[in-house]
Design a protein around this motif. Structure first.
Motif, PDB file in Angstrom:
ATOM      1  N   PRO A   1      35.281  -2.453 -14.584  1.00  0.00           N
ATOM      2  CA  PRO A   1      36.135  -1.806 -15.498  1.00  0.00           C
ATOM      3  C   PRO A   1      37.407  -2.574 -15.436  1.00  0.00           C
ATOM      4  N   ARG A   2      38.030  -2.889 -14.354  1.00  0.00           N
ATOM      5  CA  ARG A   2      39.377  -3.462 -14.052  1.00  0.00           C
ATOM      6  C   ARG A   2      39.322  -5.094 -14.964  1.00  0.00           C
ATOM      7  N   VAL A   3      38.303  -5.770 -14.764  1.00  0.00           N
ATOM      8  CA  VAL A   3      38.365  -7.009 -15.329  1.00  0.00           C
ATOM      9  C   VAL A   3      38.239  -6.821 -17.134  1.00  0.00           C
TER      10      VAL A   3
ATOM     11  N   SER B   1      48.737 -14.882 -16.959  1.00  0.00           N
ATOM     12  CA  SER B   1      48.828 -14.175 -15.752  1.00  0.00           C
ATOM     13  C   SER B   1      47.611 -13.094 -15.510  1.00  0.00           C
ATOM     14  N   ARG B   2      47.516 -12.353 -16.509  1.00  0.00           N
ATOM     15  CA  ARG B   2      46.382 -11.570 -16.599  1.00  0.00           C
ATOM     16  C   ARG B   2      45.116 -12.278 -16.273  1.00  0.00           C
ATOM     17  N   ALA B   3      44.828 -13.384 -16.855  1.00  0.00           N
ATOM     18  CA  ALA B   3      43.423 -14.155 -16.819  1.00  0.00           C
ATOM     19  C   ALA B   3      43.603 -14.473 -15.213  1.00  0.00           C
ATOM     20  N   ALA B   4      44.731 -15.140 -14.561  1.00  0.00           N
ATOM     21  CA  ALA B   4      44.551 -15.630 -13.040  1.00  0.00           C
ATOM     22  C   ALA B   4      44.354 -14.491 -12.234  1.00  0.00           C
TER      23      ALA B   4
ATOM     24  N   VAL C   1      39.288 -17.422 -22.717  1.00  0.00           N
ATOM     25  CA  VAL C   1      39.248 -16.844 -21.211  1.00  0.00           C
ATOM     26  C   VAL C   1      38.007 -16.894 -20.904  1.00  0.00           C
ATOM     27  N   ARG C   2      37.674 -17.484 -19.735  1.00  0.00           N
ATOM     28  CA  ARG C   2      36.558 -17.436 -18.900  1.00  0.00           C
ATOM     29  C   ARG C   2      36.559 -16.771 -17.791  1.00  0.00           C
ATOM     30  N   VAL C   3      35.862 -15.721 -17.434  1.00  0.00           N
ATOM     31  CA  VAL C   3      35.823 -15.083 -15.999  1.00  0.00           C
ATOM     32  C   VAL C   3      34.355 -15.052 -15.428  1.00  0.00           C
TER      33      VAL C   3
END
Length: 131
Positions: A34-36, A99-102, A122-124
Motif C-alpha cells: 500500500p505504501r508503494v 524524491s518519491r520514486a527514490a 517510474v519503475r519500481v
C-alpha cells in the motif's frame, strides 16, 4: 487500487481541464505494498497536474503494467515539451516526483524536448508475497 485511483483522478482532471486522458492498466491487484501504491499514485497525480498546468496538451495517456519483476507507471502527453535538464525555479513537482520514486526504491525518468511532448516513467521493483 492504483489503476482505479489514477482513473478516477484522470476523469476529474480531464473534465475540469478539457483534457482527454486515457488510463490503461491491469484490473488485478498489483504486486505492491500500500505504501508503494500511495507513492506511485502521488507521482502520477503530480505528473498529470504538470500536464494540466504547463504542457499545453490536449491529450495524455497513463499506462500501468507489471512485468519482469517491475511495475511501470508512465504518463505521456502531446504538449509542447520542455528541456528536463534545464532549471525550473519555483517549480517543485519534478523534484517531488524524483524524491518519491527514490524513497520507494524506484527510478524516475523524464523524456521531453521542446515541441515534442513529455513522457514521465517510474519503475519500481515488484514485491513478492509476504512483503
Amino acid at each position: 487500487g492504483l489503476v482505479a485511483g489514477l482513473s478516477r483522478h484522470a476523469a476529474g482532471l480531464g473534465a475540469s481541464e478539457g483534457l482527454t486522458i486515457e488510463v490503461r492498466g491491469p484490473g488485478a491487484r498489483l504486486p505492491l505494498s500500500p505504501r508503494v501504491e500511495t507513492q506511485l499514485f502521488a507521482i502520477g497525480r503530480e505528473a498529470l497536474a504538470n500536464v494540466a498546468r504547463h504542457a499545453g496538451a490536449t491529450a495524455a495517456q497513463v499506462r500501468v503494467e507489471a512485468r519482469q519483476g517491475q511495475v511501470l507507471v508512465e504518463i505521456c502527453d502531446n504538449g509542447h515539451g520542455f528541456a528536463p535538464a534545464g532549471g525550473h525555479p519555483g517549480h517543485f513537482g519534478l523534484e517531488s516526483m524524483r524524491s518519491r520514486a527514490a524513497e520507494i526504491g524506484g527510478r524516475l525518468t523524464i523524456a521531453s524536448a521542446p515541441g515534442s511532448g513529455t513522457a514521465v516513467r517510474v519503475r519500481v521493483p515488484a514485491e513478492t508475497d509476504g512483503t
